[in-house]
Scaffold this motif. Structure first.
Motif, PDB file in Angstrom:
ATOM      1  N   LEU A  37       0.817  -1.207   0.000  1.00 60.26           N
ATOM      2  CA  LEU A  37       0.000   0.000   0.000  1.00 60.26           C
ATOM      3  C   LEU A  37       0.857   1.266   0.000  1.00 60.26           C
ATOM      4  O   LEU A  37       0.500   2.256  -0.646  1.00 60.26           O
ATOM      5  CB  LEU A  37      -0.945   0.005   1.204  1.00 60.26           C
ATOM      6  N   THR A  38       1.998   1.210   0.701  1.00 62.67           N
ATOM      7  CA  THR A  38       2.891   2.365   0.679  1.00 62.67           C
ATOM      8  C   THR A  38       3.419   2.586  -0.734  1.00 62.67           C
ATOM      9  O   THR A  38       3.543   3.725  -1.194  1.00 62.67           O
ATOM     10  CB  THR A  38       4.059   2.157   1.659  1.00 62.67           C
ATOM     11  N   PHE A  40       1.847   1.818  -3.513  1.00 59.58           N
ATOM     12  CA  PHE A  40       0.724   2.439  -4.217  1.00 59.58           C
ATOM     13  C   PHE A  40       0.706   3.940  -3.959  1.00 59.58           C
ATOM     14  O   PHE A  40       0.582   4.759  -4.871  1.00 59.58           O
ATOM     15  CB  PHE A  40      -0.604   1.856  -3.701  1.00 59.58           C
ATOM     16  N   LEU A  41       0.841   4.281  -2.678  1.00 61.45           N
ATOM     17  CA  LEU A  41       0.780   5.669  -2.253  1.00 61.45           C
ATOM     18  C   LEU A  41       1.858   6.498  -2.961  1.00 61.45           C
ATOM     19  O   LEU A  41       1.581   7.565  -3.503  1.00 61.45           O
ATOM     20  CB  LEU A  41       0.995   5.714  -0.735  1.00 61.45           C
ATOM     21  N   VAL A  44       1.300   6.946  -6.755  1.00 59.27           N
ATOM     22  CA  VAL A  44       0.282   7.937  -7.087  1.00 59.27           C
ATOM     23  C   VAL A  44       0.772   9.348  -6.772  1.00 59.27           C
ATOM     24  O   VAL A  44       0.560  10.276  -7.544  1.00 59.27           O
ATOM     25  CB  VAL A  44      -1.042   7.639  -6.347  1.00 59.27           C
ATOM     26  N   LEU A  45       1.459   9.500  -5.655  1.00 62.80           N
ATOM     27  CA  LEU A  45       1.856  10.842  -5.218  1.00 62.80           C
ATOM     28  C   LEU A  45       3.030  11.428  -5.992  1.00 62.80           C
ATOM     29  O   LEU A  45       3.054  12.625  -6.257  1.00 62.80           O
ATOM     30  CB  LEU A  45       2.224  10.815  -3.736  1.00 62.80           C
ATOM     31  N   LEU A  46       3.981  10.584  -6.367  1.00 63.29           N
ATOM     32  CA  LEU A  46       5.217  11.086  -6.951  1.00 63.29           C
ATOM     33  C   LEU A  46       4.993  11.995  -8.168  1.00 63.29           C
ATOM     34  O   LEU A  46       5.529  13.113  -8.201  1.00 63.29           O
ATOM     35  CB  LEU A  46       6.144   9.915  -7.290  1.00 63.29           C
TER      36      LEU A  46
ATOM     37  N   PHE B 140      -3.959   5.496   8.299  1.00 66.48           N
ATOM     38  CA  PHE B 140      -3.225   5.002   7.129  1.00 66.48           C
ATOM     39  C   PHE B 140      -4.193   4.581   6.023  1.00 66.48           C
ATOM     40  O   PHE B 140      -4.042   4.931   4.852  1.00 66.48           O
ATOM     41  CB  PHE B 140      -2.341   3.825   7.549  1.00 66.48           C
ATOM     42  N   VAL B 144      -4.362   6.320   2.291  1.00 68.98           N
ATOM     43  CA  VAL B 144      -4.149   5.591   1.045  1.00 68.98           C
ATOM     44  C   VAL B 144      -5.384   5.711   0.155  1.00 68.98           C
ATOM     45  O   VAL B 144      -5.286   5.973  -1.049  1.00 68.98           O
ATOM     46  CB  VAL B 144      -3.835   4.103   1.322  1.00 68.98           C
ATOM     47  N   VAL B 147      -5.716   9.354  -1.280  1.00 71.48           N
ATOM     48  CA  VAL B 147      -4.685   9.693  -2.259  1.00 71.48           C
ATOM     49  C   VAL B 147      -4.885   8.915  -3.559  1.00 71.48           C
ATOM     50  O   VAL B 147      -4.806   9.476  -4.650  1.00 71.48           O
ATOM     51  CB  VAL B 147      -3.275   9.442  -1.674  1.00 71.48           C
ATOM     52  N   THR B 148      -5.176   7.627  -3.455  1.00 73.42           N
ATOM     53  CA  THR B 148      -5.321   6.857  -4.687  1.00 73.42           C
ATOM     54  C   THR B 148      -6.599   7.244  -5.438  1.00 73.42           C
ATOM     55  O   THR B 148      -6.696   7.062  -6.640  1.00 73.42           O
ATOM     56  CB  THR B 148      -5.353   5.338  -4.407  1.00 73.42           C
ATOM     57  N   PRO B 151      -6.527  11.021  -8.319  1.00 71.62           N
ATOM     58  CA  PRO B 151      -6.293  11.246  -9.752  1.00 71.62           C
ATOM     59  C   PRO B 151      -7.551  11.100 -10.601  1.00 71.62           C
ATOM     60  O   PRO B 151      -7.615  11.640 -11.696  1.00 71.62           O
ATOM     61  CB  PRO B 151      -5.284  10.143 -10.114  1.00 71.62           C
ATOM     62  N   LEU B 173      10.724  13.504 -15.076  1.00 77.26           N
ATOM     63  CA  LEU B 173      10.932  12.677 -13.897  1.00 77.26           C
ATOM     64  C   LEU B 173      11.413  11.281 -14.284  1.00 77.26           C
ATOM     65  O   LEU B 173      12.294  10.707 -13.639  1.00 77.26           O
ATOM     66  CB  LEU B 173       9.613  12.578 -13.125  1.00 77.26           C
ATOM     67  N   TRP B 205      -3.071   4.349 -13.226  1.00 79.92           N
ATOM     68  CA  TRP B 205      -2.712   5.370 -12.223  1.00 79.92           C
ATOM     69  C   TRP B 205      -3.937   6.209 -11.864  1.00 79.92           C
ATOM     70  O   TRP B 205      -4.181   6.519 -10.709  1.00 79.92           O
ATOM     71  CB  TRP B 205      -1.611   6.259 -12.795  1.00 79.92           C
TER      72      TRP B 205
END
Lengths: 309, 335
Positions: A37-38, A40-41, A44-46, B140, B144, B147-148, B151, B173, B205
């Motif tokens: 999950l980290t 995934f996080l 998506v965030l990068l 947490f 998650v 954030v997911t 998008p 990047l 994504w």
């Protein structure tokens, strides 16, 4: 006393067995889940983070590819250019108009369709619902639709973005389902006994009770309207009517010069490249700010339609 | 988003009007009765019938008239004589499309692109949902999820521009990351082979978090008794996922799968068009973008309509076929 003797070992046994249940295998597995999950996080965030820090970096650093995880030579130049560019500002204003007006039209028409179709005493309801749903399975296509819009004289007018896609089937189904399941029949009957007309019942009884559903479908329409560019691309020629997304496409993807007011060619080019990052941030921030508040409703809407197919 | 809506349409409760008790009325009497019922209903609820007219007109004008207009696929359409006056052309435009070398290119591009998208984007939301379901730490889990999910609210134009900027050679990047691993820099978007990867993975994504929501909801509805039973049987977490979670969300998975397979030829125009450039056309030209070019840019209305019609019919057939198969196999379909 007997009970005390009996319960104590029992309780420890229970506790021990519980510890046994969270076995080493499970613990390793759980660590794996956290790692997954980290990942995934971060994935998506990068990209979002990268765009954000680039937008605050100096034009030269961005063009040289020096930006990675932190702004280089912090500056707001990109944002200055965005907020002084008349094409972009017009796009913003146009999109705001299309979103507000389009959503109002769409929600109104959807309710007008869905309420009668949700009523059991509306004869012909099944056939009409079928006819509406069928449009989800089969469509005339691009050109046949274009010809209709053309024959209605809507080409190159604001109407072309408001009317041709005014009602979508999915929100309509959502509304029908909601009216049928969430509004008790007794309320309508009570209204009828009091002599209220159908319209009055809809306006005074049903709609006030439907606020969550109305919020969901309004959001669905608003997001589609704010984010789409295709209809504008085919129906509009006059660039003073362009919605933001079409302006974005021209600047971001076709690299049309945004007309930054800079003389030196190199700086101009660098600024054009920085502008892209700032523009992405500016155009996305409104959605990112409201979505945490609306996501809940959105989810509820998604599930409303999905309950028991 | 269009997903799963179809199911609800057919679950209408049966009409309440069953006045004639005892023996069923003869067909003729029944139809007369229905007409009478309509007349009474209209007289009593005329406002409802008035209310429904504008939206129905919308569907007539912007959905059904275009379906009728699609007749120009069989005609030599010209503006002067109009849709109905133009002379018949038979199947000429279909033949022209089928014999065109672009035919195999666009059909296979469309098919491969959506097949790839389906395979890549189908399991990931399920894995994400199952993983999230294991987490008890609320903060947490929430983070998650939020954030997911984010998008999904970003427009296609912006997602594509982000992809272009991130993948741009030298400064993006991606080149930072490949440089970090000592790999050579590439101009991804100039290579036809990369088009599909960029399309599909940016799609994943953007939508994985959103698509996971529906599975999470299904998981929230699992009977706690099943978990108790699994515990008693000494199942570990993985076994619990395999034997309780997965079977519980199978109906949802099936519905989502039917819809994705059924719409396999209906790849959207918006994203492919934005990712296109002259260098990657050999893989990025799909039916939707080709129709746009023939119809809007070349103004060859009849040919574009024929191509669009061909695509619509395939979609319809696929959806119906998949639904039949799904009904056979799982006893559950869309209608």
């Amino acid at each position: 006393m007997v009970s005390a003797v009996l319960t104590k070992p029992n309780r420890t046994a229970f506790r021990r067995s519980r510890r046994v249940r969270e076995s080493p295998v499970d613990r390793v597995f759980l660590v794996g889940v956290y790692i997954l999950l980290t990942t995934f996080l971060i994935v998506v965030l990068l990209p979002l983070w990268y765009i954000l820090v680039s937008s605050f970096s100096s034009p030269a650093a961005v063009s040289a590819g020096e930006v990675f995880l932190w702004p280089v030579d912090f500056t707001l130049r990109g944002y200055e250019v965005v907020f002084t560019n008349s094409t972009i500002l017009t796009g913003f204003a146009n999109s705001a108009f299309y979103t507000v007006a389009g959503t109002a039209i769409s929600v109104t028409l959807t309710v007008m369709l869905a309420y009668p179709l949700s009523r059991a005493d509306f004869v012909g309801r099944k056939i009409l619902t079928g006819a509406v749903v069928f449009t989800m399975l089969f469509a005339g296509g691009l050109i046949p639709t274009y010809l209709v819009v053309q024959s209605m004289g809507m080409l190159d007018t604001r109407w072309a973005l408001l009317i041709p896609k005014a009602v979508a089937v999915w929100p309509a189904i959502l509304a029908i389902t909601y009216f049928r399941t969430a509004i008790p029949d007794e309320l309508r009957e009570a209204g009828e006994i009091d002599g209220a007309s159908d319209l009055r019942i809809l306006w005074r009884v049903v709609l006030p009770l439907s606020a969550p559903m109305l919020a969901v479908i309004a959001l669905m329409y608003a997001i589609v309207q704010w984010n789409s560019y295709f209809d504008a691309l085919i129906y509009l020629r006059d660039d003073s009517l362009y919605p933001l997304q079409l302006v974005l496409r021209n600047i971001l993807i076709l690299n049309t010069d945004a007309g930054a007011d800079v003389t030196a060619a190199i700086e101009r080019q660098q600024l054009a490249s920085l502008l892209k990052y700032s523009l992405i941030v500016v155009s996305t921030v409104p959605m990112m700010l409201i979505y945490p508040f609306v996501a809940r409703y959105f989810t509820r809407g998604l599930l409303l339609g999905a309950v028991k197919g | 988003m269009v997903h799963t809506g179809l199911g609800t349409a057919s679950t209408a409760p049966p009409p309440v009007a069953t006045r004639g008790l005892g023996t069923p009325p003869s067909p003729r009497r029944r139809s007369g009765e229905r007409r009478g019922r309509l007349r009474r209903s209209v007289r009593r609820h005329w406002q409802l019938y008035l209310l429904v007219i504008p939206p129905l007109l919308y569907f007539l004008v912007f959905q059904y008239v275009p379906m009728a207009n699609a007749i120009i696929a069989f005609k030599d359409f010209n503006v002067v004589e109009g849709i109905w006056g133009s002379p018949w052309a038979g199947l000429e435009y279909f033949e022209r499309f089928f014999s065109n070398p672009m035919f195999t290119t666009v059909v296979s591009n469309t098919f491969l692109l959506s097949l790839y998208a389906l395979i890549a984007s189908f399991p990931i939301p399920i894995i994400l949902a199952l993983a999230l379901n294991e987490i008890r730490a609320r903060f947490f889990k929430r983070t998650v999820q939020m954030v997911t999910y984010a998008p999904y609210f970003i427009s296609t134009v912006v997602v594509v521009s982000m992809a272009i900027l991130i993948l741009s050679p030298r400064i993006g990047l991606a080149s930072d990351l490949t440089g970090f691993f000592g790999l050579p820099a590439t101009d991804y978007l100039a290579q036809p082979d990369f088009f599909r990867h960029v399309y599909v993975w940016s799609e994943v994504w953007q939508t994985a978090g959103y698509s996971a929501v529906i599975y999470l909801a299904a998981l929230a509805g699992v009977d706690p008794g099943l978990y108790e039973a699994a515990k008693v049987d000494g199942a570990n977490r993985l076994q619990k996922i395999w034997h309780v979670d997965l079977p519980s969300i199978t109906p949802t998975i099936v519905v989502v799968l039917i819809l994705s397979v059924g719409s396999i030829m209906a790849v959207g125009f918006e994203k492919a068009f934005l990712l296109q450039n002259p260098l990657n056309l050999s893989q990025s030209e799909i039916i939707a973008t080709y129709t746009y070019k023939i119809g809007i840019q070349n103004a060859d209305f009849s040919l574009a309509t024929a191509i669009g019609l061909f695509n619509s019919v395939i979609n319809l057939v696929l959806l119906v076929a998949v639904n039949i198969v799904a009904k056979r196999v799982t006893g559950k379909g869309l209608w």
